[in-house]
Motif scaffolding. Sequence first.
Motif, PDB file in Angstrom:
ATOM      1  N   LYS A  32      78.761  58.109  33.254  1.00  0.00           N
ATOM      2  CA  LYS A  32      78.064  58.913  32.248  1.00  0.00           C
ATOM      3  C   LYS A  32      76.816  59.562  32.834  1.00  0.00           C
ATOM      4  O   LYS A  32      76.519  60.741  32.547  1.00  0.00           O
ATOM      5  CB  LYS A  32      77.686  58.033  31.048  1.00  0.00           C
ATOM      6  CG  LYS A  32      77.208  58.836  29.862  1.00  0.00           C
ATOM      7  CD  LYS A  32      78.345  59.697  29.294  1.00  0.00           C
ATOM      8  CE  LYS A  32      77.887  60.645  28.224  1.00  0.00           C
ATOM      9  NZ  LYS A  32      79.016  61.404  27.642  1.00  0.00           N
ATOM     10  N   SER A  33      76.103  58.813  33.665  1.00  0.00           N
ATOM     11  CA  SER A  33      74.923  59.375  34.311  1.00  0.00           C
ATOM     12  C   SER A  33      75.288  60.565  35.185  1.00  0.00           C
ATOM     13  O   SER A  33      74.631  61.615  35.153  1.00  0.00           O
ATOM     14  CB  SER A  33      74.225  58.294  35.141  1.00  0.00           C
ATOM     15  OG  SER A  33      73.118  58.827  35.834  1.00  0.00           O
ATOM     16  N   ARG A  34      76.381  60.421  35.969  1.00  0.00           N
ATOM     17  CA  ARG A  34      76.806  61.518  36.839  1.00  0.00           C
ATOM     18  C   ARG A  34      77.346  62.695  36.027  1.00  0.00           C
ATOM     19  O   ARG A  34      77.091  63.858  36.378  1.00  0.00           O
ATOM     20  CB  ARG A  34      77.866  61.015  37.817  1.00  0.00           C
ATOM     21  CG  ARG A  34      78.289  62.063  38.860  1.00  0.00           C
ATOM     22  CD  ARG A  34      77.136  62.477  39.783  1.00  0.00           C
ATOM     23  NE  ARG A  34      76.582  61.362  40.491  1.00  0.00           N
ATOM     24  CZ  ARG A  34      77.063  60.896  41.643  1.00  0.00           C
ATOM     25  NH1 ARG A  34      78.113  61.467  42.224  1.00  0.00           N
ATOM     26  NH2 ARG A  34      76.485  59.858  42.239  1.00  0.00           N
ATOM     27  N   GLN A  35      78.057  62.417  34.955  1.00  0.00           N
ATOM     28  CA  GLN A  35      78.558  63.493  34.093  1.00  0.00           C
ATOM     29  C   GLN A  35      77.401  64.331  33.546  1.00  0.00           C
ATOM     30  O   GLN A  35      77.464  65.561  33.522  1.00  0.00           O
ATOM     31  CB  GLN A  35      79.375  62.903  32.943  1.00  0.00           C
ATOM     32  CG  GLN A  35      79.926  63.942  31.966  1.00  0.00           C
ATOM     33  CD  GLN A  35      80.402  63.306  30.670  1.00  0.00           C
ATOM     34  OE1 GLN A  35      79.813  62.332  30.200  1.00  0.00           O
ATOM     35  NE2 GLN A  35      81.472  63.852  30.092  1.00  0.00           N
ATOM     36  N   THR A  36      76.341  63.676  33.121  1.00  0.00           N
ATOM     37  CA  THR A  36      75.174  64.379  32.590  1.00  0.00           C
ATOM     38  C   THR A  36      74.542  65.272  33.653  1.00  0.00           C
ATOM     39  O   THR A  36      74.188  66.432  33.391  1.00  0.00           O
ATOM     40  CB  THR A  36      74.141  63.361  32.065  1.00  0.00           C
ATOM     41  OG1 THR A  36      74.745  62.565  31.038  1.00  0.00           O
ATOM     42  CG2 THR A  36      72.915  64.060  31.514  1.00  0.00           C
ATOM     43  N   ALA A  37      74.428  64.737  34.860  1.00  0.00           N
ATOM     44  CA  ALA A  37      73.847  65.516  35.957  1.00  0.00           C
ATOM     45  C   ALA A  37      74.732  66.711  36.306  1.00  0.00           C
ATOM     46  O   ALA A  37      74.238  67.821  36.567  1.00  0.00           O
ATOM     47  CB  ALA A  37      73.644  64.623  37.176  1.00  0.00           C
ATOM     48  N   LEU A  38      76.044  66.502  36.325  1.00  0.00           N
ATOM     49  CA  LEU A  38      76.972  67.579  36.667  1.00  0.00           C
ATOM     50  C   LEU A  38      76.988  68.660  35.592  1.00  0.00           C
ATOM     51  O   LEU A  38      77.130  69.851  35.902  1.00  0.00           O
ATOM     52  CB  LEU A  38      78.381  67.015  36.868  1.00  0.00           C
ATOM     53  CG  LEU A  38      78.580  66.196  38.148  1.00  0.00           C
ATOM     54  CD1 LEU A  38      79.890  65.417  38.095  1.00  0.00           C
ATOM     55  CD2 LEU A  38      78.550  67.102  39.380  1.00  0.00           C
ATOM     56  N   ALA A  39      76.838  68.253  34.338  1.00  0.00           N
ATOM     57  CA  ALA A  39      76.786  69.242  33.255  1.00  0.00           C
ATOM     58  C   ALA A  39      75.579  70.158  33.431  1.00  0.00           C
ATOM     59  O   ALA A  39      75.667  71.381  33.243  1.00  0.00           O
ATOM     60  CB  ALA A  39      76.742  68.535  31.908  1.00  0.00           C
ATOM     61  N   ASP A  40      74.447  69.583  33.809  1.00  0.00           N
ATOM     62  CA  ASP A  40      73.255  70.393  34.070  1.00  0.00           C
ATOM     63  C   ASP A  40      73.464  71.293  35.281  1.00  0.00           C
ATOM     64  O   ASP A  40      73.092  72.473  35.277  1.00  0.00           O
ATOM     65  CB  ASP A  40      72.054  69.481  34.313  1.00  0.00           C
ATOM     66  CG  ASP A  40      71.585  68.779  33.048  1.00  0.00           C
ATOM     67  OD1 ASP A  40      71.932  69.243  31.949  1.00  0.00           O
ATOM     68  OD2 ASP A  40      70.883  67.751  33.170  1.00  0.00           O
ATOM     69  N   GLN A  41      74.071  70.735  36.325  1.00  0.00           N
ATOM     70  CA  GLN A  41      74.288  71.489  37.568  1.00  0.00           C
ATOM     71  C   GLN A  41      75.209  72.684  37.373  1.00  0.00           C
ATOM     72  O   GLN A  41      74.962  73.775  37.905  1.00  0.00           O
ATOM     73  CB  GLN A  41      74.869  70.548  38.628  1.00  0.00           C
ATOM     74  CG  GLN A  41      75.173  71.223  39.958  1.00  0.00           C
ATOM     75  CD  GLN A  41      75.818  70.251  40.940  1.00  0.00           C
ATOM     76  OE1 GLN A  41      75.653  69.038  40.833  1.00  0.00           O
ATOM     77  NE2 GLN A  41      76.570  70.778  41.887  1.00  0.00           N
ATOM     78  N   HIS A  42      76.291  72.475  36.613  1.00  0.00           N
ATOM     79  CA  HIS A  42      77.311  73.518  36.465  1.00  0.00           C
ATOM     80  C   HIS A  42      77.173  74.324  35.175  1.00  0.00           C
ATOM     81  O   HIS A  42      77.899  75.297  34.976  1.00  0.00           O
ATOM     82  CB  HIS A  42      78.710  72.887  36.519  1.00  0.00           C
ATOM     83  CG  HIS A  42      79.049  72.287  37.848  1.00  0.00           C
ATOM     84  ND1 HIS A  42      79.442  73.050  38.931  1.00  0.00           N
ATOM     85  CD2 HIS A  42      79.034  70.997  38.283  1.00  0.00           C
ATOM     86  CE1 HIS A  42      79.680  72.255  39.972  1.00  0.00           C
ATOM     87  NE2 HIS A  42      79.423  71.008  39.604  1.00  0.00           N
TER      88      HIS A  42
END
Length: 339
Positions: free
Chosen positions: A195-205
């Motif tokens: 979930k932490s990585r998903q949140t970061a990836l959503a911001d990135q992409h």
Amino acid sequence: MLYKFARPFLFSLDPETAHTLALWSMSHFGGFIRCNPMLTDKPVQVMGLEFPNHIGLAAGLDKNGEAIDALASFGFGHIEIGTVTPRPQPGNPRPRMFRIPKQQAIINRMGFNNHGVDNLVANVKAARYRGILGINIGKNFDTPIDKAADDYLICLDKVYPHASYVTVNISSPNTKNLRQLQGESELDALLGALKSRQTALADQHGRYVPVALKIAPDLDEAQVTNIADALRRHRIDGVIATNTTLSREGVEKEKHGGETGGLSGLPVREKSTTVIRQLSRLLAGELPIIGVGGVMEPEDAVEKLQAGAALVQLYTGFIYSGPGLVKECVAATREATPA
């Protein structure tokens, strides 16, 4: 109609040989098929995505994303490819797939054989399909279980830009110790990291890609309750119920019935539906359930929806009945759901 004539030939071959031949044919001749999901008359909103219909292809049939365009032409509302791992791996020794025709079942112990996540991403980029695409991710067989999260995060990073949703497979019985990740503490740690990585990836992409968890049918009610609690706690977007079963109930006396591996097809239907019912009660609509397991005829797809699933996936039924089953299931689920 074509499958009716092709099936006797395919079923005369070793199951894995037949599978490989069918995928090769689709990957090489799929370009001649108009790539457009045909059955789009009743869209359904799930995980924030609009699915053209309730019926999808389960992971496992096209592990490397080699035949996406051809598979899209059969009318699926979504296609899920994988399971894919960070590095290529051959899987378990052959033979590792066995038909049990009398029970409309398959036992497999493939072991996440795939060409690796980079190869899958290249195939997705080359495909013309622009419908709902799920990508199912796993861990390499030689990655220690306490390092499993690293493999899932590597895969999530690489598939995120190309997936409509990502499925986290922790329920295959054919990778040693993998199902340990369904345990309460192991699952909590894994879902937290994802979930932490998903949140970061959503911001990135600049794009939110839902994450779903695929679970086993061989769980008692307490285990299902723990999983439901973890899904809510970590705000996971969906759950896929279920993978193959270790049970041999119904096939014990059949040829190949004692083979090691996961059993799919008709014998897993009720086990899968029972887990769906339990999840539906526990989750109370907080996140959607995708039902898979033993959908051999249209009535089975309807049963999954009535048990609480929002979508239904096919695999073994597709092998036994062919592409016509997709259209039949779409029609049946359309009639069974409110306007």
